[in-house]
Design an enzyme around this catalytic site. Structure first.
Site, short mmCIF file in Angstrom:
data_model
loop_
_atom_site.label_atom_id
_atom_site.label_comp_id
_atom_site.label_asym_id
_atom_site.label_seq_id
_atom_site.Cartn_x
_atom_site.Cartn_y
_atom_site.Cartn_z
N TYR A 206 -5.39 -1.11 9.46
CA TYR A 206 -6.00 -0.70 8.31
C TYR A 206 -6.68 0.75 8.44
O TYR A 206 -7.34 0.97 9.32
CB TYR A 206 -6.81 -1.68 7.49
CG TYR A 206 -5.91 -2.90 7.10
CD1 TYR A 206 -5.05 -2.76 5.90
CD2 TYR A 206 -5.74 -3.96 7.85
CE1 TYR A 206 -4.24 -3.63 5.44
CE2 TYR A 206 -5.00 -5.16 7.29
CZ TYR A 206 -4.03 -4.83 6.09
OH TYR A 206 -3.45 -5.65 5.65
N ASN B 35 -9.49 1.86 7.65
CA ASN B 35 -10.93 1.86 7.85
C ASN B 35 -10.94 1.55 9.67
O ASN B 35 -12.22 1.91 10.06
CB ASN B 35 -11.96 0.78 7.07
CG ASN B 35 -11.86 1.20 5.63
OD1 ASN B 35 -11.43 1.99 5.39
ND2 ASN B 35 -12.46 0.02 5.14
N HIS C 11 -4.39 6.10 -1.31
CA HIS C 11 -4.66 6.40 0.11
C HIS C 11 -3.70 6.39 1.07
O HIS C 11 -3.91 6.83 2.24
CB HIS C 11 -5.59 5.01 0.49
CG HIS C 11 -7.01 4.96 1.06
ND1 HIS C 11 -7.55 6.33 1.23
CD2 HIS C 11 -7.50 4.09 1.60
CE1 HIS C 11 -8.81 6.06 1.65
NE2 HIS C 11 -8.78 4.76 1.82
N TYR D 170 1.01 -1.21 -0.05
CA TYR D 170 0.06 -0.14 0.15
C TYR D 170 0.83 1.20 0.01
O TYR D 170 0.47 2.39 0.02
CB TYR D 170 -0.86 0.14 1.00
CG TYR D 170 -1.95 -1.12 1.11
CD1 TYR D 170 -2.91 -0.85 0.42
CD2 TYR D 170 -2.07 -2.14 2.18
CE1 TYR D 170 -4.26 -2.27 0.37
CE2 TYR D 170 -2.94 -3.03 2.17
CZ TYR D 170 -3.91 -2.98 1.43
OH TYR D 170 -4.73 -3.97 1.41
N ASN E 156 -13.79 6.33 4.91
CA ASN E 156 -14.04 5.45 6.22
C ASN E 156 -12.88 5.60 7.21
O ASN E 156 -13.30 5.41 8.52
CB ASN E 156 -14.02 4.07 5.74
CG ASN E 156 -15.28 3.40 5.11
OD1 ASN E 156 -16.46 4.54 5.33
ND2 ASN E 156 -15.16 2.73 4.09
#
Length: 191
Positions: free
Chosen positions: A68, A70, A22, A17, A116
């Protein structure tokens, strides 16, 4: 002694990631840590990685949740409690689909815009009234799913601009710390 400000870069952990849209919050948090001359270390009570020091003349804790996106609130809430930081003294740095790529905006409170990570932080704090450094990543092309878009790496064209954008977002964060919201907005929103 005044309580520190808490600056939180949002992102997802792991190498897969690291270069995604993000994760611009993590990228900016890394820059702030470098400016402080420190490296992240684990904060046992929250599970987040933190750096403590001074930025723009203020005592600051910069954090990267290691869960994570969220679920970011699970670690931001305990950090805020541990350092006795009220929501208004928390700055969250995050990607924003509603801003054109590279645009940086500052605000306090408001909705999550479908983000989120912001929703999780607001739920954990019991308040939406934290400060935000919003970094525009633009909208996905065509009918592409926004949830998939934010988890993709930047395009090669975008990638060339990401370091400069992250430096500007780090500068904006320091101005927010130094000047407060309205004067910082006046400067940053003119860029």
């Amino acid at each position: 002694m005044a309580e520190p400000l808490l600056v939180v870069g949002l992102g997802n952990p792991g190498d897969n990631y690291a270069r995604t849209r993000h994760n611009v919050g993590f990228m900016v948090a890394d820059l702030l840590a470098a400016r402080m001359g420190s490296k992240f270390k684990a904060h046992k009570r929250s599970g987040a990685e933190i750096v403590s020091g001074r930025l723009a003349g203020r005592s600051v804790v910069v954090a990267k949740p290691r869960c994570y996106m969220n679920e970011s609130g699970r670690q931001v809430g305990p950090l805020a409690k541990f350092y006795s930081v009220p929501p208004g003294d928390i700055i969250v740095i995050h990607d924003d689909l509603d801003l054109d790529f590279g645009r940086i905006r500052l605000k306090i409170g408001g909705g999550e815009g479908g983000h989120n990570g912001l929703r999780s932080v607001a739920n954990a704090l019991g308040s939406k009234d934290f400060q935000r450094v919003r970094i525009g990543i633009g909208r996905p092309p065509g009918r592409k799913d926004p949830a998939a878009f934010v988890l993709e790496n930047f395009t090669s064209t975008e990638r060339a601009d990401v370091p400069t954008i992250c430096e500007q977002a780090a500068d904006a964060t320091e101005l927010l710390i130094e000047l407060g919201l309205e004067p910082a907005q006046n400067r940053v929103h003119a860029w």
